[in-house]
Design an enzyme around this catalytic site. Sequence first.
Site, PDB file in Angstrom:
ATOM      1  N   THR A  78       0.799  -1.231   0.000  1.00  0.00           N
ATOM      2  CA  THR A  78       0.000   0.000   0.000  1.00  0.00           C
ATOM      3  C   THR A  78       0.829   1.277   0.000  1.00  0.00           C
ATOM      4  O   THR A  78       0.271   2.361  -0.135  1.00  0.00           O
ATOM      5  CB  THR A  78      -0.942   0.029   1.224  1.00  0.00           C
ATOM      6  OG1 THR A  78      -0.155  -0.108   2.417  1.00  0.00           O
ATOM      7  CG2 THR A  78      -1.963  -1.092   1.161  1.00  0.00           C
ATOM      8  N   ASP A 118      -9.232   4.528  -3.536  1.00  0.00           N
ATOM      9  CA  ASP A 118      -9.580   5.710  -4.340  1.00  0.00           C
ATOM     10  C   ASP A 118      -8.504   6.027  -5.369  1.00  0.00           C
ATOM     11  O   ASP A 118      -8.753   6.781  -6.319  1.00  0.00           O
ATOM     12  CB  ASP A 118      -9.795   6.930  -3.437  1.00  0.00           C
ATOM     13  CG  ASP A 118      -8.583   7.277  -2.586  1.00  0.00           C
ATOM     14  OD1 ASP A 118      -7.917   6.351  -2.092  1.00  0.00           O
ATOM     15  OD2 ASP A 118      -8.304   8.476  -2.389  1.00  0.00           O
ATOM     16  N   TYR A 140       0.697   2.036  -8.129  1.00  0.00           N
ATOM     17  CA  TYR A 140      -0.180   1.473  -7.097  1.00  0.00           C
ATOM     18  C   TYR A 140      -1.632   1.432  -7.577  1.00  0.00           C
ATOM     19  O   TYR A 140      -2.299   0.391  -7.504  1.00  0.00           O
ATOM     20  CB  TYR A 140      -0.072   2.287  -5.810  1.00  0.00           C
ATOM     21  CG  TYR A 140      -1.104   1.926  -4.768  1.00  0.00           C
ATOM     22  CD1 TYR A 140      -1.102   0.679  -4.145  1.00  0.00           C
ATOM     23  CD2 TYR A 140      -2.095   2.838  -4.395  1.00  0.00           C
ATOM     24  CE1 TYR A 140      -2.049   0.351  -3.189  1.00  0.00           C
ATOM     25  CE2 TYR A 140      -3.048   2.514  -3.443  1.00  0.00           C
ATOM     26  CZ  TYR A 140      -3.025   1.268  -2.839  1.00  0.00           C
ATOM     27  OH  TYR A 140      -3.980   0.946  -1.899  1.00  0.00           O
TER      28      TYR A 140
END
Length: 300
Positions: A78, A118, A140
């Site tokens: 992440t 998002d 990502y």
Amino acid sequence: MKKTILITGSNGLLGQKLVDLLSQESSVNLIATARGENRLPNHAGYTYQSLDITDPIAVEEIFCKYQPAIVIHTAAMTNVDTCESDLVGCELLNVKAVEYIVHACEKHKTFLCHLSTDFIFDGEAGPYNEEDLPNPISVYGESKLKAEKIIQASKIRWAIARTVLVFGIVPDMSRTNIILWVKKSLEEGKQINVVTDQYRTPTLAEDLAIGCWLITQKEAEGIFNISGEELLTPYEMAIKTAEFYHLSKDLIKPADSSNFSQPAKRPPRTGFILSKAKKILGYKPRTFNEGIALMASQIQ
């Protein structure tokens, strides 16, 4: 009849909150998995199993052993900037591992709740609903969109829970968040520069865990936005944090994101519209201030 739920990434922030929540549910047989040793302080109410999700044989062995009815897949790379420099690692953890989990879910008829972000959007037209078209601007974001497409093209029953800027605290967390950073900096009398030109709907980790639980309880299929509701800039988050702790707001200086050098592009304006999750799941997030207060009560 207990339902077996398996969590990946149980050592992470969301993973730990899910274990805290689901280990108290008498209807759930909870299997917590992560790479390496169990880092959770509470060892009651669930079974821990070390699992490397990038190993398809290990994934299949875990499915065969526990026969989960539901998997909540939280494990991912992440760190947005790390993904830019470690393309192979990002692809392996965020894309290939999802293929392995989906394959196992197909074989064992398991419902999958997958966490997304998002950052699959370019941030030109936020806040977004579930039908808006993704257009990632970082490695990502691209990896998380690839994972979504793998799931959507599969034959399994699935839900994708998209979220935004998750914050919270657990006992062993090495990673900080904006609230802790602002609090520590202001307490030390340091001036901080905080961006005013990025917008998010920050998500309390406990609320995200509840959102995942609501999805899995109903085995509700499709995409759900699970985030906070307030559209805030990091600068506004910093001000709210200073106000809560009665610290000096004069040390918080507005800044433009172009002043910061970061490997990955950030979408300027994301955030989510929550109408679907509210209507179908009964999801109700706390306010940002309520999130700060909950975190404050958890800081030792």
